[in-house]
Design an enzyme around this catalytic site. Structure first.
Site, PDB file in Angstrom:
ATOM      1  N   THR A 140      -2.332  40.833  -3.095  1.00 18.21           N
ATOM      2  CA  THR A 140      -2.038  39.549  -3.743  1.00 18.21           C
ATOM      3  C   THR A 140      -0.586  39.466  -4.230  1.00 18.21           C
ATOM      4  O   THR A 140       0.147  40.453  -4.191  1.00 18.21           O
ATOM      5  CB  THR A 140      -3.000  39.336  -4.949  1.00 18.21           C
ATOM      6  OG1 THR A 140      -4.315  39.482  -4.494  1.00 18.21           O
ATOM      7  CG2 THR A 140      -2.853  38.039  -5.643  1.00 18.21           C
ATOM      8  N   THR A 145      -3.403  34.621  -2.923  1.00 25.47           N
ATOM      9  CA  THR A 145      -3.780  35.826  -2.181  1.00 25.47           C
ATOM     10  C   THR A 145      -4.404  35.500  -0.827  1.00 25.47           C
ATOM     11  O   THR A 145      -4.816  34.348  -0.592  1.00 25.47           O
ATOM     12  CB  THR A 145      -4.811  36.624  -3.015  1.00 25.47           C
ATOM     13  OG1 THR A 145      -5.040  37.890  -2.417  1.00 25.47           O
ATOM     14  CG2 THR A 145      -6.141  35.902  -3.119  1.00 25.47           C
TER      15      THR A 145
HETATM   16  N1  GLU Z   1      -9.322  38.995  -4.023  1.00 23.32           N
HETATM   17  C1  GLU Z   1      -8.786  39.414  -5.267  1.00 23.32           C
HETATM   18  C2  GLU Z   1      -9.202  38.527  -6.396  1.00 23.32           C
HETATM   19  O1  GLU Z   1      -9.315  37.374  -6.220  1.00 23.32           O
HETATM   20  C3  GLU Z   1      -7.320  39.373  -5.247  1.00 23.32           C
HETATM   21  C4  GLU Z   1      -6.837  40.233  -4.180  1.00 23.32           C
HETATM   22  C5  GLU Z   1      -6.242  41.417  -4.729  1.00 23.32           C
HETATM   23  O2  GLU Z   1      -5.456  41.354  -5.660  1.00 23.32           O
HETATM   24  O3  GLU Z   1      -6.561  42.426  -4.193  1.00 23.32           O
HETATM   25  O4  GLU Z   1      -9.399  38.980  -7.467  1.00 23.32           O
END
Ligand code: GLU
Length: 580
Positions: free
Chosen positions: A395, A413
């Site tokens: 992200t 992200t």
């Molecule tokens: N998918 C993660 C979230 O929404 C963010 C991705 C990440 O930072 O790895 O919390």
């Protein structure tokens, strides 16, 4: 998340490559300010501010540029959460443009014979692609609160995509880490691999496909993405992935209607207070705001600033553990589940949780019962105490302010590094794998459902003091986002560090797991040893945690933009006019 070696890469990078030396992770001045992890993205934001755009315009310009230069952590194939302080109205709003599960999705989507399928096999596949929300989010931001259109704000990013950018050490390293995923898909191999191997540092990458996508959006607006040829290309890429010869992976299902029906949500921010600050964070479906707020409420009952540092940090770790136990048990998409957020955020509930903390490190905390602290107790849910599900950590986060006092704190992200690994043919952007943020099996509030948004950890934050913006903070890093934001606030407010020190301090991340996550080099330090005396145990394989960006609004009217001084190859902080 990057391996230990990356820290070294980041350091050597600043010695080897000339332009990196020019990067300024801290800048103080007047007018607008920006902090991002990409030099080009910060430059794009500054260009828009200097051209008369406001913070919202500049945030979208920076985000679009990050989509080009940091394509593995963000882009129009994903989603995000934007928190905005509107100076004229003196209020904070949020734009939730989280990806949604397609209409064909079911609670059994990630089960086979009743058992959760292998996590990694879903990551590198179109089965985990959520309907992208980013372009819709940018559209809402610009039309409601911006002053420029897509044509103007996308122009700097289009230039970068056309002219190209130099592959950095980190970029090359991340590509190498994802070689196998990228080898699965022909357009991804063509863009980011050379003879099947990661692009080398120094290579110039042009992305005419992404420039074309941005041009079509600049021309046709939000519909160009959700209803036009780009939408068709996305649907095709999900349903019939562009596999390289001889390769295969799981396949998902998405329709043109899924895209056409996608909506961003304007949500009320989650407001809490901490030692005289108003903390505005992201509400559900991100667990970021609620978990940070609960942990701060727990910490507020301790006189941290009078304690030895180790004692205060012990309490920070324990507060985070308890807040994570509740987060893991209760939080999910609010349109599908009636999570007890009011109870979790009440100061009285925090006082109860605080009593569970003593001088010894806890182990695997149980979720509490916030229902007695809700105003409406009519529909209690049973807490579902799950282990912390595997979550990736990537992200990007950026933050911008303008001369009129508008402020943006924005995290977006595509989930894993390189998302699903699928570059949309002809359009050069990677599709997310956000649906892996669901809990694969229930019972749990965060199980997959059609149209649902997977629970996030993203925690873009704006803090006010005396009714005026005081600082912003946010970070990437999966579930460590929450602890990075929490720890930076704790460092800044309780330990009294200037924001650059608060950001650069070693990160310690407790998420109610088996052991506390730390960064390379921390374990042997005096700080670590002092914490170990409370019984804290460190994870065996330290990795760099997060890449924060912050703004501080100083009492003399200046603003200080702060990015990472070491992590992720050093960020870039800029102000419109330097000095006082
Ligand atoms: N998918 C993660 C979230 O929404 C963010 C991705 C990440 O930072 O790895 O919390």
């Amino acid at each position: 998340m990057k391996k230990a070696t990356l820290l070294a890469c980041g350091l050597s990078l600043s010695i080897v490559l000339g332009p990196v030396l020019a990067r300024t992770p801290v800048a103080t001045g007047t007018g607008g300010a920006v902090a991002t992890i990409s030099e080009q993205a910060s430059n794009s934001a500054l260009r828009i501010l200097n051209g008369g755009g406001n913070a919202i315009d500049a945030a979208v310009a920076a985000a679009a540029t990050l989509g080009v230069t940091d394509p593995f952590s963000c882009g129009i194939g994903g989603g995000g959460f934007m928190v905005i302080y509107l100076a004229k109205d003196k209020r904070v709003i949020t734009i939730d443009h989280r990806e949604t599960a397609p209409a064909g999705f079911t609670p059994a989507a990630f089960l086979e014979n009743g058992k959760p399928v292998d996590f990694e096999s879903v990551v590198a596949s179109s089965a985990s692609v959520g309907v992208p929300g980013t372009v819709r989010g940018w559209h809402e931001a610009l039309t409601r609160y911006g002053s420029m259109d897509f044509k103007k704000v996308l122009a700097p990013a289009i230039e970068v995509a056309d002219k190209g950018y130099q592959v950095t050490e980190i970029f090359s390293h991340l590509t190498a880490q994802n070689e196998r995923k990228f080898q699965l898909y022909a357009p991804t191999s063509a863009l980011y691999l050379r003879n099947g191997k990661a692009v080398q540092p120094g290579t110039l990458i042009r992305n005419p496909g992404m420039a074309r996508a941005y041009r079509e959006i600049a021309q046709g607006g939000v519909k160009a993405f959700y209803e036009g040829p780009i939408a068709r290309a996305i649907v095709e890429a999900v349903n019939k992935p562009p596999f390289a010869p001889g390769k295969s992976a799981r396949t998902g299902r998405m329709s043109m209607a899924d895209l056409a029906n996608y909506e961003a949500r304007i949500r009320q921010p989650l407001r809490s207070t901490y030692r005289g600050y108003e903390i505005y964070g992201m509400p559900l479906p991100s667990s970021g705001g609620a978990t940070v707020a609960e942990a701060l409420n727990i910490l507020e009952g301790f006189e941290l600033s009078r304690m030895p540092r180790a004692q205060a940090e012990h309490l920070y770790i324990e507060a985070s553990r308890l807040a994570f136990a509740d987060r893991n048990a209760y939080l999910a998409d609010p349109e599908y589940i009636d999570a007890p957020v009011a109870g979790l955020l009440s100061k009285e509930y925090a006082a109860q949780r605080r009593k569970l903390i003593n001088q010894r490190a806890g182990r695997s905390a149980a979720a509490g019962d916030p229902y007695g602290y809700q105003h409406d107790q009519s529909v209690p849910l049973r807490p579902q105490s799950h282990r912390l599900q595997l979550e990736n950590a990537h992200t990007t986060h950026l933050t911008v302010s303008d001369k009129d006092g508008n402020v943006v704190s924005y995290t977006f992200t595509i989930e894993s590094w390189g998302g699903s690994g699928i570059v949309v043919p002809g359009y050069g952007f990677l599709l997310n794998n956000e649906l892996t943020d669901f809990d694969f099996s229930g019972p749990h509030p965060n199980v997959p459902e059609a149209g649902k948004r997977p629970r996030s950890s993203m925690a873009p934050t704006i803090a006010l003091k005396d009714g005026k913006p005081a600082f912003t903070i946010g970070s990437p890093g999966g579930s460590t986002i929450i602890t990075t934001v929490l720890q930076t606030i704790f460092n800044y407010i309780d330990l009294g560090m200037p924001m650059d020190q608060a950001v650069n301090a070693p990160r310690i991340s407790e998420r109610n797991g088996e052991a506390t996550s730390i960064e390379p080099g921390f374990a042997g330090t005096e700080q670590a040893r002092a914490l170990a005396r409370f019984g804290h145990r460190w994870e065996a394989d330290p990795e760099e945690i997060g890449a924060a960006n912050a703004l501080v609004f100083n009492p003399d009217g200046t603003v200080t933009a702060v990015s990472e001084g070491k992590r992720h190859g050093v960020g870039t902080a800029l102000v419109q006019r330097r000095g006082h």
